[in-house]
Design a protein around this motif. Structure first.
Motif, PDB file in Angstrom:
ATOM      1  N   LEU A  50       0.815  -1.214   0.000  1.00  0.00           N
ATOM      2  CA  LEU A  50       0.000   0.000   0.000  1.00  0.00           C
ATOM      3  C   LEU A  50       0.849   1.265   0.000  1.00  0.00           C
ATOM      4  O   LEU A  50       0.561   2.224  -0.723  1.00  0.00           O
ATOM      5  CB  LEU A  50      -0.937   0.003   1.215  1.00  0.00           C
ATOM      6  CG  LEU A  50      -1.938  -1.150   1.313  1.00  0.00           C
ATOM      7  CD1 LEU A  50      -2.779  -0.991   2.573  1.00  0.00           C
ATOM      8  CD2 LEU A  50      -2.831  -1.210   0.089  1.00  0.00           C
ATOM      9  N   GLU A  51       1.881   1.279   0.819  1.00  0.00           N
ATOM     10  CA  GLU A  51       2.693   2.491   0.950  1.00  0.00           C
ATOM     11  C   GLU A  51       3.507   2.761  -0.314  1.00  0.00           C
ATOM     12  O   GLU A  51       3.631   3.916  -0.748  1.00  0.00           O
ATOM     13  CB  GLU A  51       3.608   2.366   2.167  1.00  0.00           C
ATOM     14  CG  GLU A  51       2.823   2.364   3.481  1.00  0.00           C
ATOM     15  CD  GLU A  51       3.630   1.853   4.655  1.00  0.00           C
ATOM     16  OE1 GLU A  51       3.743   2.581   5.650  1.00  0.00           O
ATOM     17  OE2 GLU A  51       4.139   0.717   4.564  1.00  0.00           O
ATOM     18  N   LEU A  52       4.034   1.717  -0.941  1.00  0.00           N
ATOM     19  CA  LEU A  52       4.780   1.904  -2.181  1.00  0.00           C
ATOM     20  C   LEU A  52       3.856   2.351  -3.314  1.00  0.00           C
ATOM     21  O   LEU A  52       4.228   3.197  -4.135  1.00  0.00           O
ATOM     22  CB  LEU A  52       5.511   0.622  -2.564  1.00  0.00           C
ATOM     23  CG  LEU A  52       6.655   0.186  -1.648  1.00  0.00           C
ATOM     24  CD1 LEU A  52       7.321  -1.076  -2.186  1.00  0.00           C
ATOM     25  CD2 LEU A  52       7.690   1.308  -1.494  1.00  0.00           C
ATOM     26  N   LEU A  53       2.659   1.799  -3.361  1.00  0.00           N
ATOM     27  CA  LEU A  53       1.695   2.211  -4.384  1.00  0.00           C
ATOM     28  C   LEU A  53       1.288   3.672  -4.192  1.00  0.00           C
ATOM     29  O   LEU A  53       1.158   4.427  -5.153  1.00  0.00           O
ATOM     30  CB  LEU A  53       0.458   1.311  -4.324  1.00  0.00           C
ATOM     31  CG  LEU A  53       0.599  -0.070  -4.974  1.00  0.00           C
ATOM     32  CD1 LEU A  53      -0.581  -0.956  -4.587  1.00  0.00           C
ATOM     33  CD2 LEU A  53       0.681   0.061  -6.487  1.00  0.00           C
ATOM     34  N   ALA A  54       1.078   4.058  -2.943  1.00  0.00           N
ATOM     35  CA  ALA A  54       0.706   5.443  -2.653  1.00  0.00           C
ATOM     36  C   ALA A  54       1.810   6.398  -3.099  1.00  0.00           C
ATOM     37  O   ALA A  54       1.542   7.448  -3.712  1.00  0.00           O
ATOM     38  CB  ALA A  54       0.414   5.610  -1.168  1.00  0.00           C
ATOM     39  N   ALA A  55       3.055   6.047  -2.827  1.00  0.00           N
ATOM     40  CA  ALA A  55       4.175   6.900  -3.209  1.00  0.00           C
ATOM     41  C   ALA A  55       4.320   6.973  -4.732  1.00  0.00           C
ATOM     42  O   ALA A  55       4.611   8.028  -5.300  1.00  0.00           O
ATOM     43  CB  ALA A  55       5.463   6.382  -2.578  1.00  0.00           C
ATOM     44  N   HIS A  56       4.097   5.850  -5.405  1.00  0.00           N
ATOM     45  CA  HIS A  56       4.263   5.799  -6.865  1.00  0.00           C
ATOM     46  C   HIS A  56       3.259   6.698  -7.575  1.00  0.00           C
ATOM     47  O   HIS A  56       3.595   7.373  -8.555  1.00  0.00           O
ATOM     48  CB  HIS A  56       4.110   4.358  -7.350  1.00  0.00           C
ATOM     49  CG  HIS A  56       4.324   4.185  -8.822  1.00  0.00           C
ATOM     50  ND1 HIS A  56       5.560   3.914  -9.365  1.00  0.00           N
ATOM     51  CD2 HIS A  56       3.456   4.248  -9.880  1.00  0.00           C
ATOM     52  CE1 HIS A  56       5.451   3.818 -10.686  1.00  0.00           C
ATOM     53  NE2 HIS A  56       4.180   4.014 -11.019  1.00  0.00           N
ATOM     54  N   PHE A  57       2.006   6.725  -7.091  1.00  0.00           N
ATOM     55  CA  PHE A  57       0.957   7.453  -7.793  1.00  0.00           C
ATOM     56  C   PHE A  57       0.588   8.779  -7.130  1.00  0.00           C
ATOM     57  O   PHE A  57      -0.341   9.457  -7.589  1.00  0.00           O
ATOM     58  CB  PHE A  57      -0.302   6.583  -7.904  1.00  0.00           C
ATOM     59  CG  PHE A  57      -0.170   5.459  -8.907  1.00  0.00           C
ATOM     60  CD1 PHE A  57      -0.415   5.669 -10.250  1.00  0.00           C
ATOM     61  CD2 PHE A  57       0.202   4.190  -8.496  1.00  0.00           C
ATOM     62  CE1 PHE A  57      -0.306   4.639 -11.175  1.00  0.00           C
ATOM     63  CE2 PHE A  57       0.326   3.147  -9.407  1.00  0.00           C
ATOM     64  CZ  PHE A  57       0.084   3.374 -10.757  1.00  0.00           C
ATOM     65  N   GLY A  58       1.277   9.152  -6.076  1.00  0.00           N
ATOM     66  CA  GLY A  58       0.945  10.407  -5.413  1.00  0.00           C
ATOM     67  C   GLY A  58      -0.427  10.373  -4.768  1.00  0.00           C
ATOM     68  O   GLY A  58      -1.160  11.372  -4.765  1.00  0.00           O
ATOM     69  N   ALA A  59      -0.786   9.214  -4.222  1.00  0.00           N
ATOM     70  CA  ALA A  59      -2.100   9.023  -3.614  1.00  0.00           C
ATOM     71  C   ALA A  59      -1.936   8.713  -2.128  1.00  0.00           C
ATOM     72  O   ALA A  59      -0.822   8.574  -1.622  1.00  0.00           O
ATOM     73  CB  ALA A  59      -2.847   7.883  -4.316  1.00  0.00           C
TER      74      ALA A  59
END
Length: 470
Positions: A291-300
């Motif tokens: 979740l945290e890596l996905l959030a960082a990747h997409f600015g979400a």
């Protein structure tokens, strides 16, 4: 173990009607008799493997998708309704419920709606409300409940909005370039709208002045929320016709429900724009749903990512079946969706043994749990606490816990499964859906007795619960 019989008559009939063909010609094309097809469409006979293969070959459909049936979501809601003591003298078996939910979904929804009205009337009477008798005694679903059910029964996936959002995301390079800069530039270039800071004293997230062409955003918003609110504004400017048509087709009872649905559809588009379907799903798989890596990747935000994962229900290209929920500290479920077999109760709170409640005790951490529901299905559950502030020391901070998870068959697709004993059945905590429909008789955390079960009281023996369940 006996193979599960597959009754998908309504789906087969819809496929035939979509191709505008008669039963005779459709049956000939897949190599069966017309009478057999008629029995299949009326759920009098199950579909065989050879028929499934013929459907896939002749009509280019996904076997897994058509064989999945409509059951879990509707069946769960229908089962809960029919567990009410109101129906205690009527026996229903699981096959009958499956036939109704698959073959007559409109009837099932009508029964669910009637039961909700019955429940609300009962709650009004129980509370002895002073106004009872002075106004209408007919309880109707609230606008929010109507909209909640709308999204629930469309799998929380809106195909038209998702496709347009994905196309626009590709044009803007979402996921490859700075999301905030891309959204802001698009808003100004295409619509002549510039973004500025709202007054610090305003208690708003977003305010649009169409005459001045200015979008005001709260200066206290984190970047992920700024991106989301900017995307909502793009939805309002570019997708209002589509949003209005989708909401009108739902035929809501009130104007309030219509407007709430339109707001929800704009939010859906915003999430799909920030987290475009194909790119997001591919990245989620490569990062094993971190979740945290996905959030960082997409600015979400982590919440935006978790919610989006539960909406990956595009026909023929579905993601991992995930459940998602957001709870407040009182245990109220304020957001819910499940693409997995686990379905949330429509009444009452969540099971106290579920790890989502522990998230409030460990802010900032992601906690994990292996859990098993009474039907024997096992899950990997993930939960974390999130806080939302509106600026300033004295400003209130809202705290929620979000939870998501999947069946253990998909656990290896998640980084959170590493180091957990997913093959050890004793490592799974027994959880339920809601106390009122949970059949576990030995749970010491039970809040209320289960419906349609006899209670035994022994005045000489006191157990952790004041009764035993017969």
């Amino acid at each position: 173990m006996a193979q599960r019989k597959l009754y998908i008559g309504r789906k087969v009939r819809e496929l035939r009607e979509a191709h505008k063909t008669t039963q005779a010609s459709f049956a000939e094309r897949i190599g069966i008799s017309t009478s057999y097809l008629n029995q299949i469409e009326n759920n009098q006979r199950p579909v065989s493997a050879s028929v499934l293969l013929a459907l896939a070959e002749k009509f280019q459909i996904d076997i897994g998708e058509i064989s999945q049936g409509d059951g879990d979501r509707m069946l769960s809601a229908l089962s809960e309704v029919l567990n009410d003591p109101l129906f205690e003298n009527i026996a229903f078996n699981q096959q009958e419920l499956k036939l109704v939910s698959q073959n007559a979904p409109a009837f099932a929804r009508a029964l669910i709606a009637c039961h909700e009205a019955y429940r609300r009337n009962g709650e009004q009477l129980a509370s002895l409300d002073d106004t009872l008798g002075h106004g209408s005694a007919i309880a109707e679903p609230t606008p929010y409940e109507e909209v909640r059910d709308f999204f629930h029964f469309v799998d929380n996936y809106i195909h038209t909005l998702d496709l347009y959002a994905e196309k626009l995301a590709v044009e803007l390079g979402i996921g490859e370039r700075d999301t905030n800069a891309s959204l802001s530039a698009h808003l100004e270039k295409r619509h002549g709208v510039r973004i500025t800071r709202a007054d610090p004293g305003e208690t708003i997230l977003r305010r649009f002045d169409p005459k001045a062409g200015v979008l005001f955003l709260s200066p206290y918003l984190p970047l992920a929320t700024r991106n989301f609110q900017t995307a909502v504004q793009i939805a309002e400017l570019e997708m209002e016709a589509e949003v209005g048509e989708i909401a009108r087709r739902a035929e809501f009872r009130t104007a309030e429900a219509l407007e709430i649905c339109k707001m929800g559809l704009r939010n859906y588009f915003a999430g799909a724009l920030i987290l475009p379907y194909q790119a997001f799903m591919a990245t989620a798989r490569s990062l094993r749903h971190d979740l945290e890596l996905l959030a960082a990747h997409f600015g979400a935000s982590v919440e935006q990512v978790a919610h989006r994962l539960s909406t990956l229900q595009r026909p023929g290209h579905k993601g991992v079946p995930i459940f998602f929920a957001r709870l407040d500290r009182a245990g109220n479920i304020t957001k819910r969706h499940s693409a997995a077999k686990l379905q949330f109760a429509r009444f009452g709170g969540a099971c106290p043994l579920w790890n989502v409640h522990q998230a409030f005790e460990t802010p900032g951490r992601i906690i994990r749990q292996l859990a098993e529901t009474p039907d024997g299905v096992r899950y990997l559950c993930i939960a974390t606490e999130i806080a939302k502030g509106s600026g300033g020391f004295a400003a209130p901070h809202r705290r929620y816990a979000i939870a998501l998870g999947c069946e253990v068959a998909y656990a290896q697709d998640f980084v959170y499964a590493d180091g957990m004993e997913i093959t050890n059945r004793t490592a799974f905590d027994p959880i339920g859906i809601s106390c009122r429909i949970c059949e576990r008789t030995a749970c010491q955390q039970r809040a209320v007795p289960p419906l349609k079960r006899r209670l035994m009281i022994d005045k000489d023996v006191r157990y952790p619960l004041p009764y035993r369940i017969g």
